[in-house]
Write a protein that holds these residues in place. Structure first.
Motif, PDB file in Angstrom:
ATOM      1  N   GLN A   1      61.879  46.158  37.137  1.00  0.00           N
ATOM      2  CA  GLN A   1      61.039  45.443  38.088  1.00  0.00           C
ATOM      3  C   GLN A   1      59.590  45.628  37.680  1.00  0.00           C
ATOM      4  N   GLY A   2      58.824  44.538  37.766  1.00  0.00           N
ATOM      5  CA  GLY A   2      57.429  44.652  37.354  1.00  0.00           C
ATOM      6  C   GLY A   2      56.662  43.382  37.646  1.00  0.00           C
ATOM      7  N   GLN A   3      55.437  43.326  37.133  1.00  0.00           N
ATOM      8  CA  GLN A   3      54.591  42.166  37.341  1.00  0.00           C
ATOM      9  C   GLN A   3      53.543  42.089  36.249  1.00  0.00           C
ATOM     10  N   LEU A   4      53.073  40.884  36.017  1.00  0.00           N
ATOM     11  CA  LEU A   4      51.976  40.628  35.091  1.00  0.00           C
ATOM     12  C   LEU A   4      50.819  40.032  35.868  1.00  0.00           C
ATOM     13  N   ALA A   5      49.609  40.388  35.476  1.00  0.00           N
ATOM     14  CA  ALA A   5      48.436  39.887  36.187  1.00  0.00           C
ATOM     15  C   ALA A   5      47.296  39.661  35.208  1.00  0.00           C
ATOM     16  N   ALA A   6      46.403  38.747  35.590  1.00  0.00           N
ATOM     17  CA  ALA A   6      45.185  38.488  34.823  1.00  0.00           C
ATOM     18  C   ALA A   6      43.995  38.596  35.761  1.00  0.00           C
ATOM     19  N   ARG A   7      42.902  39.136  35.253  1.00  0.00           N
ATOM     20  CA  ARG A   7      41.701  39.276  36.092  1.00  0.00           C
ATOM     21  C   ARG A   7      40.962  37.941  36.146  1.00  0.00           C
ATOM     22  N   GLU A   8      40.661  37.501  37.351  1.00  0.00           N
ATOM     23  CA  GLU A   8      39.916  36.259  37.522  1.00  0.00           C
ATOM     24  C   GLU A   8      38.422  36.571  37.620  1.00  0.00           C
ATOM     25  N   VAL A   9      37.627  35.716  37.012  1.00  0.00           N
ATOM     26  CA  VAL A   9      36.182  35.939  36.966  1.00  0.00           C
ATOM     27  C   VAL A   9      35.580  35.874  38.364  1.00  0.00           C
ATOM     28  N   ALA A  10      36.042  34.947  39.200  1.00  0.00           N
ATOM     29  CA  ALA A  10      35.449  34.750  40.527  1.00  0.00           C
ATOM     30  C   ALA A  10      35.581  35.985  41.399  1.00  0.00           C
ATOM     31  N   SER A  11      36.768  36.621  41.387  1.00  0.00           N
ATOM     32  CA  SER A  11      36.989  37.790  42.245  1.00  0.00           C
ATOM     33  C   SER A  11      36.669  39.100  41.536  1.00  0.00           C
ATOM     34  N   GLY A  12      36.698  39.063  40.206  1.00  0.00           N
ATOM     35  CA  GLY A  12      36.466  40.297  39.450  1.00  0.00           C
ATOM     36  C   GLY A  12      37.631  41.253  39.524  1.00  0.00           C
ATOM     37  N   ASP A  13      38.801  40.775  39.994  1.00  0.00           N
ATOM     38  CA  ASP A  13      39.966  41.655  40.154  1.00  0.00           C
ATOM     39  C   ASP A  13      41.213  40.927  39.646  1.00  0.00           C
ATOM     40  N   PHE A  14      42.317  41.680  39.558  1.00  0.00           N
ATOM     41  CA  PHE A  14      43.569  41.117  39.061  1.00  0.00           C
ATOM     42  C   PHE A  14      44.287  40.396  40.204  1.00  0.00           C
ATOM     43  N   THR A  15      43.684  39.285  40.624  1.00  0.00           N
ATOM     44  CA  THR A  15      44.236  38.530  41.755  1.00  0.00           C
ATOM     45  C   THR A  15      45.211  37.457  41.307  1.00  0.00           C
ATOM     46  N   PHE A  16      45.244  37.140  40.021  1.00  0.00           N
ATOM     47  CA  PHE A  16      46.187  36.156  39.503  1.00  0.00           C
ATOM     48  C   PHE A  16      47.431  36.912  39.036  1.00  0.00           C
ATOM     49  N   VAL A  17      48.485  36.853  39.849  1.00  0.00           N
ATOM     50  CA  VAL A  17      49.659  37.700  39.622  1.00  0.00           C
ATOM     51  C   VAL A  17      50.910  36.846  39.526  1.00  0.00           C
ATOM     52  N   ASN A  18      51.737  37.130  38.553  1.00  0.00           N
ATOM     53  CA  ASN A  18      53.077  36.567  38.484  1.00  0.00           C
ATOM     54  C   ASN A  18      54.052  37.720  38.651  1.00  0.00           C
ATOM     55  N   ARG A  19      54.803  37.681  39.695  1.00  0.00           N
ATOM     56  CA  ARG A  19      55.670  38.791  40.056  1.00  0.00           C
ATOM     57  C   ARG A  19      57.128  38.406  39.819  1.00  0.00           C
ATOM     58  N   MET A  20      57.903  39.385  39.374  1.00  0.00           N
ATOM     59  CA  MET A  20      59.332  39.164  39.217  1.00  0.00           C
ATOM     60  C   MET A  20      60.065  40.399  39.711  1.00  0.00           C
ATOM     61  N   GLU A  21      60.920  40.209  40.680  1.00  0.00           N
ATOM     62  CA  GLU A  21      61.589  41.340  41.299  1.00  0.00           C
ATOM     63  C   GLU A  21      62.635  41.966  40.382  1.00  0.00           C
ATOM     64  N   SER A  22      63.215  41.189  39.509  1.00  0.00           N
ATOM     65  CA  SER A  22      64.166  41.752  38.553  1.00  0.00           C
ATOM     66  C   SER A  22      64.045  41.002  37.245  1.00  0.00           C
ATOM     67  N   GLY A  23      63.880  41.740  36.180  1.00  0.00           N
ATOM     68  CA  GLY A  23      63.737  41.123  34.874  1.00  0.00           C
ATOM     69  C   GLY A  23      64.673  41.769  33.882  1.00  0.00           C
ATOM     70  N   PHE A  24      65.032  41.028  32.849  1.00  0.00           N
ATOM     71  CA  PHE A  24      65.881  41.557  31.795  1.00  0.00           C
ATOM     72  C   PHE A  24      65.173  41.341  30.464  1.00  0.00           C
ATOM     73  N   VAL A  25      64.956  42.420  29.733  1.00  0.00           N
ATOM     74  CA  VAL A  25      64.421  42.311  28.385  1.00  0.00           C
ATOM     75  C   VAL A  25      65.618  42.379  27.455  1.00  0.00           C
ATOM     76  N   CYS A  26      65.964  41.284  26.837  1.00  0.00           N
ATOM     77  CA  CYS A  26      67.150  41.215  25.974  1.00  0.00           C
ATOM     78  C   CYS A  26      66.696  41.063  24.530  1.00  0.00           C
ATOM     79  N   GLY A  27      66.971  42.070  23.717  1.00  0.00           N
ATOM     80  CA  GLY A  27      66.581  42.012  22.322  1.00  0.00           C
ATOM     81  C   GLY A  27      65.083  41.844  22.166  1.00  0.00           C
ATOM     82  N   THR A  28      64.648  40.887  21.343  1.00  0.00           N
ATOM     83  CA  THR A  28      63.220  40.694  21.082  1.00  0.00           C
ATOM     84  C   THR A  28      62.607  39.659  22.009  1.00  0.00           C
ATOM     85  N   ALA A  29      63.425  39.026  22.867  1.00  0.00           N
ATOM     86  CA  ALA A  29      62.907  37.922  23.673  1.00  0.00           C
ATOM     87  C   ALA A  29      61.821  38.378  24.633  1.00  0.00           C
TER      88      ALA A  29
END
Length: 463
Positions: free
Chosen positions: A397-425
Motif C-alpha cells: 500500500q502506498g501513494q505517489l505525490a508531486a509538489r504543486e507550485v501554488a501550494s508549495g506542498d505535495f497536494t497532488f496525490v495519486n493514491r492506491m490502496e493495494s498495488g502489485f509490483v510484478c517483475g520489472t513493471a
C-alpha cells in the motif's frame, strides 16, 4: 621466562620462543608452578599492553588491538603444543584473578559511550571466548555489547544509512552472531535480518580471500559459522514475498530452509494467538525449532517509508527529446531507499502514449509524432551484495505525490490502496502529471518551480 620447567616465553614484547621440554600450559613472565596459568598469562598481556595504566576515556583501538594480537599469539602457542584454549581453561583455577585486569575493566567502564569507537568494540569481540566470559572482563564485554546495540539495535534504521550499513558488513563474526540471535534487535520484519545476514556473508567471503593464516586457524570454520548464522533466521516471520521468491536465491539458507523447517514455520505463521503461545512455550530438544517457534523481534521505529526525488526540468526535456529521436522508452531512477528488506526507487519513464480507440464507424486517429507519455511509479528489488532479485509478486500500500507550485506542498496525490509490483513493471501512473503538451511552458509551471520538480513516494505496507 619460566625458570623452573621449560624456558618457554610468550610475550608480545619479546615474541614467541620455544624452550626445551614443553609442558601442557605455556609459560610467561608471570608463571606460577601450580595450575593457575591462564590468568597470569592474560595478566601479562594486559600489563604488557599497559591497559591498567590507561586513563578513563583513552582506551584506543591500538591498545585493544595489541591485546587481541598478543592473545592470538597465546592461542598459536596452544596450537603448537597440540592443546586448545578450552582444555587450558579446564586446567586453570578460575577463582584466582589478578588485580590489574579488574582495575582495567573498571577504567574501561568509566569510558564515555560516545568515546568508544566501533573499531574498539570489534577488537573486543575478537578476543578469545575464555577472556570475554571471564569475571574481570564481563563489564568490558557488556559495554561493548551496549555500544553495538546503540549502533545496530534498530537494524531497520541502520540499514537505511549507507555508512552504517557498510559498518555492519565489516563486523566480526561473533558480533554479527550476537546481534542476529538477540531479541533486542528491532526490525520492521525478519526480511531485514535475512538481507543483512546475506550481505554480511558475501562480504565475509570476499574478506576470506585475503585472510591471514593466523585468523584462518583461530576463527570459526567458514561453512560451519555461516550455517550457524543462517539457523538464527526466524523463517516464520518472513513476509510471503521473501518466503516465495527471495529465500531460494540466498545460498546460505539452502541447508537450513528444509521442508521440515518450512513446515514448522508455516505451522507458526498460520496459527492463531493461542497456538503461537503454545508453540512459544513448547519444550523442544532441537534448538533450530526453538528459533522457528520464537515470537517476532522487537518492533522498529520505522514502520513506513517516505522519500522524495528532485528532478531538473532540463533532464526531463532531454529524456523527451531522446524518445522522440529514437522511439525507445527512456527511464531514470531515483537513489535507492531501504525498507522491510526491499530496495525502493522512484522511476520516471518517457514512452509512447496509448493509442486512442476510435468511436464506432470512425477512422483511427494517428498519434502526433511529438506526443509523449510520462509515467511515474515505483519499483521494488531485493539487493544482496552484487546481485539484485525481483519479487515475483509484491503486495503493498502506498501513494505517489508531486509538489504543486501554488501550494508549495505535495497536494497532488495519486493514491492506491493495494498495488502489485510484478517483475520489472513496477507500479505507478501513465501521464501522472496530466501534462499533454510538454512544449507548453505555461502547463509546466504547475509543477516545475525554479527548473525543478519534487516527487514523493510513501510505502505504508509491503508484504
Amino acid at each position: 621466562m619460566c625458570p623452573k620447567v621449560c624456558g618457554l616465553r610468550i610475550c608480545g614484547r619479546h615474541g614467541l620462543a620455544s624452550g626445551h621440554n614443553p609442558h601442557p600450559m605455556p609459560c610467561g613472565l608471570m608463571h606460577q608452578p601450580c595450575g593457575n596459568n591462564v590468568w597470569p598469562e592474560a595478566r601479562t598481556v594486559w600489563n604488557t599492553a599497559g591497559l591498567a595504566m590507561v586513563p578513563p576515556g583513552s582506551l584506543s583501538i591500538q591498545v585493544v588491538g595489541l591485546c587481541a594480537s598478543q592473545l592470538r599469539m597465546f592461542a598459536m602457542a596452544y596450537l603448537a603444543l597440540g592443546l586448545s584454549i578450552a582444555n587450558s581453561c579446564r586446567c586453570c583455577n578460575a577463582t584466582t584473578y589478578a588485580a590489574k585486569p579488574s582495575a582495567t575493566a573498571l577504567r574501561f567502564a568509566e569510558t564515555p559511550m560516545e568515546d568508544l569507537s566501533l573499531e574498539t568494540v570489534c577488537a573486543i569481540f575478537d578476543w578469545p571466548g575464555f577472556l570475554q566470559d571471564a569475571e574481570p572482563f564481563k563489564g568490558v564485554t557488556a559495554k561493548a555489547w551496549s555500544k553495538l546495540l546503540e549502533m545496530f539495535g534498530d537494524l531497520e534504521v541502520a540499514w537505511q544509512d549507507r555508512s552504517r550499513r557498510q559498518q555492519f558488513l565489516e563486523l566480526p563474526y561473533k558480533a554479527v552472531r550476537k546481534l542476529i540471535a538477540s531479541d533486542d534487535v528491532a526490525v520492521s520484519s525478519e526480511n531485514t535480518i535475512l538481507v543483512a545476514l546475506a550481505e554480511w556473508v558475501e562480504a565475509s567471503n570476499r574478506r576470506q580471500l585475503t585472510t591471514d593464516v593466523t585468523a584462518l586457524l583461530l576463527g570459526p570454520q567458514h561453512g560451519t559459522s555461516h550455517r550457524e548464522l543462517a539457523e538464527l533466521v526466524r523463517l516464520q516471520h518472513l513476509t510471503p514475498t521473501f518466503l516465495g521468491s527471495v529465500l531460494k536465491h540466498v545460498s546460505i539458507m539452502n541447508q537450513v530452509a528444509t521442508a521440515e523447517a518450512l513446515q514448522a514455520a508455516a505451522r507458526y505463521a498460520t496459527g492463531n494467538e493461542a497456538t503461537r503461545n503454545k508453540l512459544h512455550n513448547m519444550p523442544n530438544r532441537q534448538p533450530r525449532f526453538k528459533v522457528l517457534y520464537s515470537p517476532p523481534r522487537a518492533r522498529s521505529v520505522v514502520q513506513r517509508l517516505e522519500f522524495t526525488w528532485v528532478l531538473e526540468l532540463q533532464t526531463v526535456k532531454a529524456m523527451i527529446d531522446q524518445f522522440r529521436n529514437t522511439k525507445v522508452t527512456v527511464d531514470r531512477y531515483s537513489e535507492p531507499h531501504y525498507f522491510n528488506g526491499f530496495q525502493w526507487q522512484l522511476v520516471l519513464q518517457v514512452l509512447e502514449p496509448p493509442a486512442k480507440q476510435p468511436a464506432a464507424g470512425q477512422a483511427a486517429v494517428s498519434t502526433p509524432a511529438a506526443a509523449v507519455d510520462v509515467f511515474v511509479g515505483t519499483t521494488a528489488r531485493i539487493q544482496i551484495g552484487g546481485s539484485q532479485h525481483l519479487p515475483d509478486v509484491l503486495y503493498f500500500q502506498g501513494q505517489l505525490a508531486a509538489r504543486e507550485v501554488a501550494s508549495g506542498d505535495f497536494t497532488f496525490v495519486n493514491r492506491m490502496e493495494s498495488g502489485f509490483v510484478c517483475g520489472t513493471a513496477g507500479w505507478g501512473f501513465r501521464n501522472f502529471l496530466r501534462i499533454t503538451d510538454w512544449d507548453n511552458e505555461a502547463a509546466l509551471r504547475r509543477f516545475f518551480y525554479d527548473g525543478k520538480i519534487h516527487l514523493r513516494c510513501n510505502i505504508d505496507q509491503c508484504e
